[in-house]
Design a protein around this motif. Structure first.
Motif, PDB file in Angstrom:
ATOM      1  N   ARG A  17       0.842  -1.213   0.000  1.00 54.78           N
ATOM      2  CA  ARG A  17       0.000   0.000   0.000  1.00 54.78           C
ATOM      3  C   ARG A  17       0.869   1.252   0.000  1.00 54.78           C
ATOM      4  O   ARG A  17       0.590   2.219  -0.706  1.00 54.78           O
ATOM      5  CB  ARG A  17      -0.897   0.024   1.240  1.00 54.78           C
ATOM      6  CG  ARG A  17      -2.046  -0.935   1.217  1.00 54.78           C
ATOM      7  CD  ARG A  17      -3.020  -0.679   2.371  1.00 54.78           C
ATOM      8  NE  ARG A  17      -3.844  -1.863   2.538  1.00 54.78           N
ATOM      9  CZ  ARG A  17      -3.672  -2.769   3.492  1.00 54.78           C
ATOM     10  NH1 ARG A  17      -2.734  -2.593   4.411  1.00 54.78           N
ATOM     11  NH2 ARG A  17      -4.439  -3.831   3.546  1.00 54.78           N
ATOM     12  N   ALA A  20       2.663   1.750  -3.346  1.00 54.51           N
ATOM     13  CA  ALA A  20       1.717   2.238  -4.359  1.00 54.51           C
ATOM     14  C   ALA A  20       1.451   3.724  -4.186  1.00 54.51           C
ATOM     15  O   ALA A  20       1.410   4.475  -5.172  1.00 54.51           O
ATOM     16  CB  ALA A  20       0.406   1.451  -4.272  1.00 54.51           C
ATOM     17  N   CYS A  21       1.296   4.151  -2.948  1.00 47.14           N
ATOM     18  CA  CYS A  21       1.023   5.562  -2.670  1.00 47.14           C
ATOM     19  C   CYS A  21       2.193   6.442  -3.114  1.00 47.14           C
ATOM     20  O   CYS A  21       2.004   7.481  -3.757  1.00 47.14           O
ATOM     21  CB  CYS A  21       0.743   5.750  -1.185  1.00 47.14           C
ATOM     22  SG  CYS A  21       0.221   7.419  -0.743  1.00 47.14           S
ATOM     23  N   TYR A  23       4.453   5.753  -5.365  1.00 50.77           N
ATOM     24  CA  TYR A  23       4.531   5.754  -6.827  1.00 50.77           C
ATOM     25  C   TYR A  23       3.436   6.640  -7.431  1.00 50.77           C
ATOM     26  O   TYR A  23       3.685   7.362  -8.405  1.00 50.77           O
ATOM     27  CB  TYR A  23       4.413   4.333  -7.377  1.00 50.77           C
ATOM     28  CG  TYR A  23       5.682   3.516  -7.274  1.00 50.77           C
ATOM     29  CD1 TYR A  23       6.901   4.017  -7.733  1.00 50.77           C
ATOM     30  CD2 TYR A  23       5.665   2.235  -6.737  1.00 50.77           C
ATOM     31  CE1 TYR A  23       8.068   3.258  -7.643  1.00 50.77           C
ATOM     32  CE2 TYR A  23       6.822   1.464  -6.654  1.00 50.77           C
ATOM     33  CZ  TYR A  23       8.019   1.986  -7.102  1.00 50.77           C
ATOM     34  OH  TYR A  23       9.175   1.234  -7.018  1.00 50.77           O
ATOM     35  N   GLU A  24       2.219   6.595  -6.864  1.00 52.46           N
ATOM     36  CA  GLU A  24       1.139   7.453  -7.363  1.00 52.46           C
ATOM     37  C   GLU A  24       1.508   8.933  -7.206  1.00 52.46           C
ATOM     38  O   GLU A  24       1.115   9.772  -8.018  1.00 52.46           O
ATOM     39  CB  GLU A  24      -0.173   7.172  -6.621  1.00 52.46           C
ATOM     40  CG  GLU A  24      -0.853   5.857  -6.967  1.00 52.46           C
ATOM     41  CD  GLU A  24      -1.569   5.879  -8.318  1.00 52.46           C
ATOM     42  OE1 GLU A  24      -1.644   6.962  -8.944  1.00 52.46           O
ATOM     43  OE2 GLU A  24      -2.053   4.811  -8.734  1.00 52.46           O
ATOM     44  N   THR A  72      -0.196   6.306   4.267  1.00 56.74           N
ATOM     45  CA  THR A  72      -0.699   6.762   2.968  1.00 56.74           C
ATOM     46  C   THR A  72      -1.518   8.044   3.105  1.00 56.74           C
ATOM     47  O   THR A  72      -1.463   8.927   2.252  1.00 56.74           O
ATOM     48  CB  THR A  72      -1.544   5.682   2.262  1.00 56.74           C
ATOM     49  OG1 THR A  72      -2.671   5.344   3.071  1.00 56.74           O
ATOM     50  CG2 THR A  72      -0.714   4.441   1.982  1.00 56.74           C
ATOM     51  N   MET A 167      -7.217   2.413  -3.746  1.00 59.91           N
ATOM     52  CA  MET A 167      -5.832   1.951  -3.750  1.00 59.91           C
ATOM     53  C   MET A 167      -5.538   0.952  -2.643  1.00 59.91           C
ATOM     54  O   MET A 167      -4.795  -0.014  -2.841  1.00 59.91           O
ATOM     55  CB  MET A 167      -4.892   3.155  -3.625  1.00 59.91           C
ATOM     56  CG  MET A 167      -3.427   2.846  -3.893  1.00 59.91           C
ATOM     57  SD  MET A 167      -2.360   4.170  -3.279  1.00 59.91           S
ATOM     58  CE  MET A 167      -2.364   3.767  -1.516  1.00 59.91           C
ATOM     59  N   LEU A 170      -5.704  -2.860  -3.391  1.00 61.09           N
ATOM     60  CA  LEU A 170      -4.895  -3.502  -4.422  1.00 61.09           C
ATOM     61  C   LEU A 170      -4.046  -4.691  -3.966  1.00 61.09           C
ATOM     62  O   LEU A 170      -3.973  -5.704  -4.688  1.00 61.09           O
ATOM     63  CB  LEU A 170      -4.017  -2.451  -5.115  1.00 61.09           C
ATOM     64  CG  LEU A 170      -4.771  -1.593  -6.139  1.00 61.09           C
ATOM     65  CD1 LEU A 170      -3.934  -0.382  -6.555  1.00 61.09           C
ATOM     66  CD2 LEU A 170      -5.143  -2.429  -7.364  1.00 61.09           C
ATOM     67  N   SER A 199      -6.295  -2.076 -11.109  1.00 65.32           N
ATOM     68  CA  SER A 199      -5.149  -2.991 -11.185  1.00 65.32           C
ATOM     69  C   SER A 199      -4.214  -2.658 -12.338  1.00 65.32           C
ATOM     70  O   SER A 199      -3.072  -3.121 -12.364  1.00 65.32           O
ATOM     71  CB  SER A 199      -5.624  -4.432 -11.323  1.00 65.32           C
ATOM     72  OG  SER A 199      -6.402  -4.830 -10.201  1.00 65.32           O
ATOM     73  N   ALA A 203       1.308   3.022 -11.517  1.00 68.40           N
ATOM     74  CA  ALA A 203       1.949   2.979 -10.196  1.00 68.40           C
ATOM     75  C   ALA A 203       1.889   1.570  -9.617  1.00 68.40           C
ATOM     76  O   ALA A 203       2.858   1.088  -9.016  1.00 68.40           O
ATOM     77  CB  ALA A 203       1.281   3.966  -9.241  1.00 68.40           C
ATOM     78  N   TRP A 204       0.759   0.895  -9.795  1.00 72.23           N
ATOM     79  CA  TRP A 204       0.628  -0.462  -9.266  1.00 72.23           C
ATOM     80  C   TRP A 204       1.540  -1.427 -10.022  1.00 72.23           C
ATOM     81  O   TRP A 204       2.100  -2.357  -9.440  1.00 72.23           O
ATOM     82  CB  TRP A 204      -0.822  -0.925  -9.309  1.00 72.23           C
ATOM     83  CG  TRP A 204      -1.000  -2.272  -8.681  1.00 72.23           C
ATOM     84  CD1 TRP A 204      -1.378  -3.429  -9.275  1.00 72.23           C
ATOM     85  CD2 TRP A 204      -0.752  -2.617  -7.303  1.00 72.23           C
ATOM     86  NE1 TRP A 204      -1.400  -4.468  -8.368  1.00 72.23           N
ATOM     87  CE2 TRP A 204      -1.022  -3.980  -7.147  1.00 72.23           C
ATOM     88  CE3 TRP A 204      -0.343  -1.883  -6.186  1.00 72.23           C
ATOM     89  CZ2 TRP A 204      -0.878  -4.633  -5.931  1.00 72.23           C
ATOM     90  CZ3 TRP A 204      -0.198  -2.535  -4.967  1.00 72.23           C
ATOM     91  CH2 TRP A 204      -0.469  -3.896  -4.850  1.00 72.23           C
ATOM     92  N   VAL A 207       4.777  -1.490  -8.398  1.00 78.45           N
ATOM     93  CA  VAL A 207       4.794  -2.284  -7.166  1.00 78.45           C
ATOM     94  C   VAL A 207       4.985  -3.756  -7.502  1.00 78.45           C
ATOM     95  O   VAL A 207       5.802  -4.451  -6.883  1.00 78.45           O
ATOM     96  CB  VAL A 207       3.496  -2.079  -6.358  1.00 78.45           C
ATOM     97  CG1 VAL A 207       3.495  -2.979  -5.109  1.00 78.45           C
ATOM     98  CG2 VAL A 207       3.330  -0.620  -5.950  1.00 78.45           C
TER      99      VAL A 207
END
Length: 213
Positions: A17, A20-21, A23-24, A72, A167, A170, A199, A203-204, A207
Motif C-alpha cells: 500500500r 503504491a502511494c 509511486y502514485e 498513505t 488503492m 490492491l 489494477s 503505479a501499481w 509495485v
C-alpha cells in the motif's frame, strides 16, 4: 525534499500500500528490506521505528510513522500537490472517509484471511483450511454485493476519481485474482470493471515489478 525510507517487505500487503502511494505521488523512496524470517522486525533497531514490531515503517525527515493506512493518508495530504490527488475535496470528502474505513473494516479482514489461506499458506508449504475459505468466501460475497451497488452509481468507491479508498484494496486483490475467489469479482460486472481499472494503473505495475527484483 526529504528522503523517504520505507522499511518493509515486497510481498507484505501493508508495505505494498505504501509503495503504491509513493509511486502514485511520483515520490522517490529508498526501500529497506526487513527480513521477517530472521526476526528483524522484532529487533531493537526496528522497534524504535514501530514499537509493535510490524511492517512497514516510514522515515521521512525527523518523522517516524507506522500503520500503512496512516502513512498513505499522511503522504496524500502532505504532498497533495504531487502526482495523483488520492483524496476527495469538498462534498466528496465525507464518502471518501466512509469508503476508506469500509476497506479497512469490512473488506480487509475477509480478504486477508483468504489471501493467507489460498496464497500465502501454500507459499510457505502449509495446508489450506477449506472451512475457513468457505466461511470467508460467503462473507466476501456480502461485501462485494454492496460494492456492486455502490459502483453502479460511482466510477470509484468514494467518488468519480481514484483515491486511497480504492488503492488500499490492491494488495489483496492482486493475491486473490490468482485464486478461485476471482469468480466472485468477475460475476459482478461493476466490481469486475473496477478491479480491472485500478489494477492496471502504472503505479501499481511498479509495485508488482518490485516482486521480480
Amino acid at each position: 525534499m526529504a528522503v523517504f525510507k520505507v522499511h518493509g517487505a515486497v510481498f507484505s500487503s501493508p508495505s505494498m500500500r505504501v509503495f503504491a502511494c509513493l509511486y502514485e505521488k511520483d515520490l522517490d523512496f529508498q526501500f529497506i528490506p526487513v527480513n521477517m524470517g530472521a526476526g528483524e522486525h522484532k529487533s531493537e533497531t526496528f522497534l524504535s521505528l514501530n514499537p509493535f514490531g510490524q511492517i512497514p515503517a516510514l522515515e521521512v525527515g525527523d518523522q517516524k510513522l507506522f500503520e500503512s493506512r496512516a502513512i498513505t493518508q499522511y503522504i496524500a495530504e502532505e504532498y497533495a500537490d504531487k502526482g495523483t490527488q488520492l483524496t476527495c475535496p469538498g462534498k466528496a470528502k465525507a464518502p471518501f472517509l466512509v469508503w476508506k474505513e469500509v476497506e479497512a473494516h469490512q473488506f480487509d479482514p475477509v480478504a486477508s484471511k483468504l489471501s493467507w489461506e489460498l496464497v500465502l499458506k501454500p507459499m510457505f508449504g502449509q495446508t489450506t483450511d477449506p472451512a475457513v475459505v468457505e466461511e470467508n468466501e460467503a462473507k466476501l460475497c456480502k461485501v462485494l454485493d454492496i460494492y456492486e451497488a455502490r459502483l453502479a452509481q460511482s466510477k470509484y468507491l468514494a467518488c468519480d476519481c481514484f483515491t486511497l479508498a480504492d488503492m488500499h484494496h490492491l494488495p489483496h486483490l492482486n493475491y486473490l485474482m490468482g485464486t478461485p475467489v476471482k469468480k466472485l469479482f468477475d460475476s459482478r460486472p461493476h466490481v469486475s470493471a473496477w478491479v480491472a481499472d485500478i489494477s492496471s494503473r502504472p503505479a501499481w505495475s511498479k509495485v508488482i515489478a518490485m516482486h521480480k527484483q
